[in-house]
Enzyme design. Structure first.
Site, PDB file in Angstrom:
ATOM      1  N   CYS A 101      -4.963   4.598  -1.080  1.00 58.19           N
ATOM      2  CA  CYS A 101      -4.567   6.008  -1.222  1.00 58.19           C
ATOM      3  C   CYS A 101      -4.155   6.303  -2.667  1.00 58.19           C
ATOM      4  CB  CYS A 101      -3.435   6.337  -0.257  1.00 58.19           C
ATOM      5  SG  CYS A 101      -2.872   8.041  -0.341  1.00 58.19           S
ATOM      6  N   GLY A 125       7.225   9.807  -6.384  1.00 62.78           N
ATOM      7  CA  GLY A 125       8.501   9.154  -6.100  1.00 62.78           C
ATOM      8  C   GLY A 125       8.375   7.659  -5.907  1.00 62.78           C
ATOM      9  N   CYS A 197       0.575   5.776   7.638  1.00 65.13           N
ATOM     10  CA  CYS A 197       0.846   7.181   7.951  1.00 65.13           C
ATOM     11  C   CYS A 197      -0.163   7.763   8.918  1.00 65.13           C
ATOM     12  CB  CYS A 197       0.941   8.007   6.676  1.00 65.13           C
ATOM     13  SG  CYS A 197      -0.630   8.216   5.814  1.00 65.13           S
TER      14      CYS A 197
END
Lengths: 357, 381
Positions: A101, A125, A197
């Site tokens: 990703c 982040g 995810c």
């Protein structure tokens, strides 16, 4: 600089965006919609692209005071990450979709689009650091080693690292939560996401089973003798000991481990702990995060799991593969995983493990 | 240049008259349904407002049902008229393919929960309802149709729809029209159109948010969605929002909408955009449209990228439709007009209002070529 902050709706990306603003950058928040049919609510530690998460990201952007948009990257994510995950598993390898990703979405599709639109880079982040050096910008481990994410970023090329901003690399996670609280960000206490995810149930095996089917096949020992049956080769990992359901015990009663998965013959090969030990790793599709690695042998560390330990090694590039020779043998290593080489805390580069010995 | 607001079809700045009517009413005590002095005083103000809205819309004041939004009015009308028709064995709901979600989604709900059959009326490539299709449908299945709902003008393209002809074709079948975009901007008269029901909304014409109107033919009884005190003909319960209602009436009475000048500004803008970006084109260019709306396709772009870039140049416009996750989907309106997925996602709606100026148009035109260029680079990346 003009920057795009990728905001998942979690605490880390919210604080990263806030810090980028405070550093004087012109920041726009973007939430990546990665699921074609997003679920309404987040459940447990999974998922980062539910509608609830996009609302959290929007709220954080509003509190920080930056514009916020949602970019639909569902197709890119499906083609580049989910499909790859499935094809790697069906080829008997164990991929890490988070690396993929970062490589294909966050620092490729998003960074490319951002640059085309006139932005200079992408803020995330991630817990990692970059430093300016005479060889350009280099990638380093985060101060908080327990949260360090340099491993999943080691697929970035020098050009991608050039466009990456990681404002959290100098801080411990606990302090990020405190900082989020102090900044009035409601996501301060939101739980971390851990699992993959796009597998909302968190049950990778049954998710794979639904998509790849499950063809029963033989479990054999090193001599090729059938000693059991498996329920789909991809549900096993190299080094796995439990849940093999073997009925034929070893002569000395010692445990057996998965040594190898052969997708073409749909066979799982098991053997002893000793047979699991490896001391040399080959990786293909090498990417250098800093200066190129050459045939000249160098001392460093290799890491083969996202939060695994750094193992002392000698590494070099033979012209087609990145090779690491371990000082101490290692038990159980799946092909398809990434091998990441470190020079101290600097990320040298990475490759996809294709062979072990 | 301060920010340029070209999204009046989404919502409008509140007019000074409406704001002052709102604040002055909000400071008065009294539930309009109360029988005492304060209640009667509020009721008086509220009924004055109802009468002036009724007059402007061409209906009886008793035909006005106040709701909390245009969406609510559409829901009451479509579901209520469907249930009314079903009592007589009529199970078909007819809507246009270009309705707002406030009609599309209640229609979908009627299919899923009430077993209704929904038939969508196609439109031409210019975005105008296909009357022949409707005529044939009524000739073949007219006695099965419970309700027909066609918007007066489309919110994405501004294209006006032939409502009088729809009503004529419909005969005895109740026709509802969502007129939230048209009201106050073009000639619109409920009675003259012969409609059964019509929807209005205050915030599209400089009134406050949170107040809508369903005009429903006198003495027609339809089932309620909200049950309670029975305030509005037993069809809509809830304490009447007197400040918003008097402010709505003030906005209606202000006559601030200069349709000729707004259309001129809009046309000037569209003409120059097409001159600047040669392959750009206006959707519904050759048919009658609302004065303030223009929908432009910019080939080889993605509208959400253009919106971001225009926003950062302080220009506010819209991609036309959005879903709850904020992910832009191809516009069903443009798709119904023959666009494919890609070109339907390459279009922007600019909607003008009384406050827009020539200087603003010039400013937008000065930033647009750069935005389109970067937008195209982003698609190619």
């Amino acid at each position: 600089m003009k920057l795009i902050a990728a905001m998942s709706g979690g605490v880390d990306s919210a604080v990263a965006a806030a810090r980028a603003v405070e550093a004087g950058h012109d920041v726009i928040g973007v939430h990546l919609a990665l699921a074609a049919n997003p679920q309404k609510y987040r459940s447990g530690a999974r998922g980062c692209c539910t509608i609830e998460d996009s609302h959290d990201a929007r709220r954080a952007a509003d509190v920080i005071g930056i514009p916020f948009y949602i970019w639909d990257m569902a197709q890119e994510f499906h083609d580049g990450v989910v499909e790859n995950f499935l094809s790697e598993y069906s080829a008997g390898r164990t991929p890490n979709p988070c690396l993929r990703c970062n490589e294909k979405i966050k620092f490729a599709a998003v960074l490319d689009r951002a640059r085309a639109m006139g932005f200079d880079g992408v803020v995330t982040g991630h817990y990692a650091n970059t430093r300016e050096s005479e060889n350009g910008k280099t990638l380093h481990r985060a101060v908080d080693h327990s949260k360090d994410q340099s491993y999943v970023l080691a697929v970035l090329t020098r050009d991608q690292i050039d466009g990456a901003i990681f404002p959290l690399g100098d801080t411990e996670k606990v302090d990020i939560r405190k900082e989020a609280e102090a900044r009035g960000l409601a996501v301060a206490q939101k739980p971390d996401s851990h699992d993959i995810c796009f597998v909302p149930s968190g049950d990778n095996a049954s998710w794979l089973h639904d998509r790849l089917g499950s063809e029963v096949g033989p479990i054999v020992d090193q001599d090729g003798k059938k000693i059991g049956e498996h329920k789909g080769a991809y549900t096993y990992t190299i080094g796995q000991r439990k849940g093999l359901g073997l009925t034929v015990p070893t002569a000395d009663g010692s445990p057996r481990f998965v040594l190898k998965i052969e997708p073409v013959t749909n066979t799982v090969i098991v053997g002893s702990r000793e047979e699991l030990a490896i001391s040399k790793i080959w990786g293909e599709r090498a990417i250098w995060c800093g200066p190129d690695v050459t045939a000249k042998k160098k001392r460093g560390f290799v890491q083969i799991r996202a939060h695994g330990s750094a193992l002392d090694c000698t590494y070099y590039f033979d012209g087609s593969n990145l090779i690491a020779e371990l000082d101490e043998p290692l038990l159980g290593l799946a092909t398809g995983q990434a091998m990441v080489i470190y020079d101290g805390d600097r990320v040298v580069g990475s490759a996809t493990i294709c062979q072990t010995e | 240049m301060n920010s340029v607001y070209l999204d009046h079809a989404a919502t409008t700045p509140i007019l000074a008259d409406a704001l002052s009517a709102f604040t002055s009413q909000a400071s008065k005590l009294g539930n309009p349904s109360s029988l005492h002095t304060q209640g009667r005083a509020t009721r008086k103000d509220l009924e004055d407002a109802r009468e002036s809205i009724a007059k402007a819309a061409g209906c009886l004041s008793s035909e006005i049902i106040f709701t909390a939004s245009g969406t609510e009015a559409n829901n009451i009308a479509l579901k209520g008229l469907f249930w009314l028709g079903r009592k007589n064995g009529r199970n078909v709901v007819v809507i246009s393919a270009i309705e707002h979600h406030a009609i599309l989604d209640p229609a979908k709900w009627l299919v899923e929960h009430e077993g209704a059959e929904v038939i969508e009326l196609p439109v031409t490539t210019a975005g105008v309802l296909d009357l022949k299709f409707l005529g044939d449908l009524i000739a073949n299945r007219g006695d099965e149709i419970a309700v027909i709902s066609v918007m007066h003008s489309n919110n994405e393209t501004g294209v006006l729809q032939p409502i009088a002809e729809v009503v004529k074709l419909a005969g005895d079948i109740p026709v509802h029209s969502d007129a939230v975009q048209s009201f106050g901007k073009v000639a619109l008269n409920y009675k003259e159109l012969g409609l059964f029901a019509m929807t209005l909304s205050a915030h599209k014409i400089g009134g406050p948010l949170g107040i809508g109107v369903l005009i429903l033919r006198r003495a027609v009884e339809i089932p309620a969605l909200l049950h309670g005190g029975g305030q509005e003909r037993e069809i809509r319960s809830g304490t009447l929002n007197a400040p918003a209602i008097v402010a709505f009436a003030a906005a209606v009475s202000s006559k601030s909408y200069d349709a000729i000048n707004i259309a001129k500004l809009r046309d000037d803008f569209a003409q120059k955009v097409v001159a600047q970006i040669p392959d750009a084109f206006v959707n519904g260019a050759d048919v009658d449209r609302l004065p303030g709306i223009v929908n432009i396709t910019f080939p080889r772009t993605e509208s959400d990228t253009l919106l971001l870039l225009l926003d950062s140049e302080k220009v506010s416009c819209s991609t036309g439709s959005a879903c709850s996750a904020g992910v832009h989907r191809p516009s069903h309106v443009l798709m119904a007009m023959g666009h494919d997925d890609i070109s339907a996602q390459s279009s922007l709606r600019f909607s003008f209002g009384p406050s827009n100026t020539e200087a603003e148009v010039d400013y937008v035109l000065s930033v647009l070529p750069g935005v389109i260029k970067r937008g195209r680079a982003a698609v190619a990346s």
